[in-house]
Design an enzyme around this catalytic site. Structure first.
Site, PDB file in Angstrom:
ATOM      1  N   SER A 118      -7.836  -7.922  -5.800  1.00  0.00           N
ATOM      2  CA  SER A 118      -7.837  -6.545  -5.301  1.00  0.00           C
ATOM      3  C   SER A 118      -6.455  -5.911  -5.341  1.00  0.00           C
ATOM      4  O   SER A 118      -6.327  -4.714  -5.600  1.00  0.00           O
ATOM      5  CB  SER A 118      -8.383  -6.506  -3.870  1.00  0.00           C
ATOM      6  OG  SER A 118      -9.725  -6.909  -3.835  1.00  0.00           O
ATOM      7  N   HIS A 171      -3.972  -4.762  -0.667  1.00  0.00           N
ATOM      8  CA  HIS A 171      -4.308  -3.489  -1.298  1.00  0.00           C
ATOM      9  C   HIS A 171      -3.094  -2.556  -1.292  1.00  0.00           C
ATOM     10  O   HIS A 171      -2.755  -1.943  -2.309  1.00  0.00           O
ATOM     11  CB  HIS A 171      -5.468  -2.815  -0.547  1.00  0.00           C
ATOM     12  CG  HIS A 171      -6.737  -3.583  -0.579  1.00  0.00           C
ATOM     13  ND1 HIS A 171      -7.869  -3.202   0.130  1.00  0.00           N
ATOM     14  CD2 HIS A 171      -7.080  -4.733  -1.232  1.00  0.00           C
ATOM     15  CE1 HIS A 171      -8.831  -4.069  -0.092  1.00  0.00           C
ATOM     16  NE2 HIS A 171      -8.386  -5.002  -0.899  1.00  0.00           N
TER      17      HIS A 171
END
Length: 381
Positions: free
Chosen positions: A188, A240
């Site tokens: 991610s 993230h």
């Protein structure tokens, strides 16, 4: 850690307009006899192969992880037990349908104690290729295909490959700095890096776009929504954020485009007057390039030094943990997994909690992995 699927990059057409992306991996071709048409194409189109290779590598690593996990041997209860050695941990233990946290740690998952106290810095890279379950890898790989293939078509495998890997490393560094009691895996951070690069590419190549404000608003909205989802529990939003910041800065460095007028002047056919643009890039592009490169190098240097010196950044930022999880009456943000160093002899089990350093010896033999995990949780709690 769950993946979110950001929207793909806007496509450039011959009129410099931003159009909705058509999800397709097909490569546009030119008519075989139209050499003039080909010479008029402003930017080269690449055949994507690296992003599909990344997808295959991630799937292979997940299959190997499930083979190593071997749930029937190490746990009393498994999900989809008919798969034999490749069956999954029970859903209560891993709702993403995947291996145990112990297996992820064994395969190279990111864990602060191992990176800092045992000097296993390689985990900052290996964790990018691991996934916590079927749901996790499907979401990430779908996002990788939708975003990565189009970017590789436009900018080539070298720039997009470096962008993916460096962004993933940036996400790992930030995750290790702030989430010191949890294991982290997944691509991610790298995917958010691609999303951040899309945004900076739009900004640095501002003059070659039309409908630019609409595209900017769309990308910013997508970024905000995806980061907001990261405040849910069991989602590593620090990976993230770190990946997005790294990719955003790398976009100014790797994805800079020459002015459209300069390209037209360079490829002007014989008999046509050349354009008036003589400089390849605008001044603001050079300024953004220098600033982004400086911030990127400085950020990685400071982050890595703080990490390997064992500095607890949470003590210096009491509110930062809310960036990854906001507790409510519906859920808790406390880490539920504990990790221990195991030394087992014939009739003795020696456990050391990685986070606290507490050690305890048990008179046990033939213990299963689920029993060890339960004892480890008790010891660390």
């Amino acid at each position: 850690m769950e993946a979110r699927a950001p929207a793909p990059a806007p496509e450039r057409r011959g009129d410099n307009a931003i159009h909705p992306l058509v999800i397709s991996t097909s490569i546009p071709t030119s008519h075989p006899s139209s050499s003039l048409t080909r010479s008029h194409q402003p930017f080269k189109r690449w055949i994507p192969w690296l992003i599909p290779s990344f997808l295959v590598i991630n799937i292979i690593v997940f299959v190997v992880t499930m083979y190593v996990n071997n749930c029937p041997k190490n746990s009393s209860s498994c999900f989809a037990r008919f798969l034999g050695r490749f069956s999954f941990q029970r859903l209560k233990e891993n709702p993403l349908i995947g291996p145990s946290s112990t297996t992820l740690l064994k395969m190279g998952g990111l864990y602060y104690s191992n990176v800092v106290k045992r000097h296993q810095g390689w985990r900052l890279v290996t964790c990018i290729w691991l996934h916590a379950g079927v749901v996790h890898i499907l979401a990430n790989m779908l996002s990788l295909l939708l975003i990565g293939i189009r970017l590789e078509q436009e900018f080539g495998f070298v720039r997009i490959g470096l962008l993916y890997l460096i962004s993933g490393l940036g996400g790992s560094v930030m995750s290790a700095l702030f989430l010191q009691g949890s294991i982290s895996v997944g691509a991610s951070g790298a995917l958010f890096g691609l999303l951040g690069a899309m945004l900076s590419e739009l900004i640095t190549n501002w003059t070659i776009y039309v409908n630019k404000f609409a595209a900017l608003f769309t990308l910013v909205f997508i970024v905000v929504v995806n980061l907001a989802v990261g405040i849910l529990p069991h989602v590593d939003n620090f990976a993230h954020i770190g990946g997005f910041i790294s990719g955003f800065l790398l976009g100014f460095v790797f994805l800079i485009r020459p002015q459209f007028g300069w390209v037209s002047r360079k490829h002007a056919p014989l008999g046509y007057p050349p354009g008036s643009v003589r400089r390849k890039h605008k001044k603001y592009q050079y300024i953004l390039w220098i600033m982004a490169a400086f911030l990127l190098i400085s950020g990685f240097t400071v982050g890595l030094v703080m990490l390997f010196r064992g500095i607890d950044v949470n003590k210096h930022c009491s509110w930062c943990h809310y960036l990854s999880c906001v507790p409510t009456s519906k859920w808790s943000c406390k880490a539920q997994s504990s990790f221990c160093t195991v030394i087992q002899t014939a009739n003795r089990l020696n456990l050391t909690c990685d986070s606290s350093g507490t050690t305890k010896i048990y008179s046990l033999s033939n213990t299963t992995e689920s029993q060890i995990n339960e004892l480890c949780n008790q010891l660390c709690t």
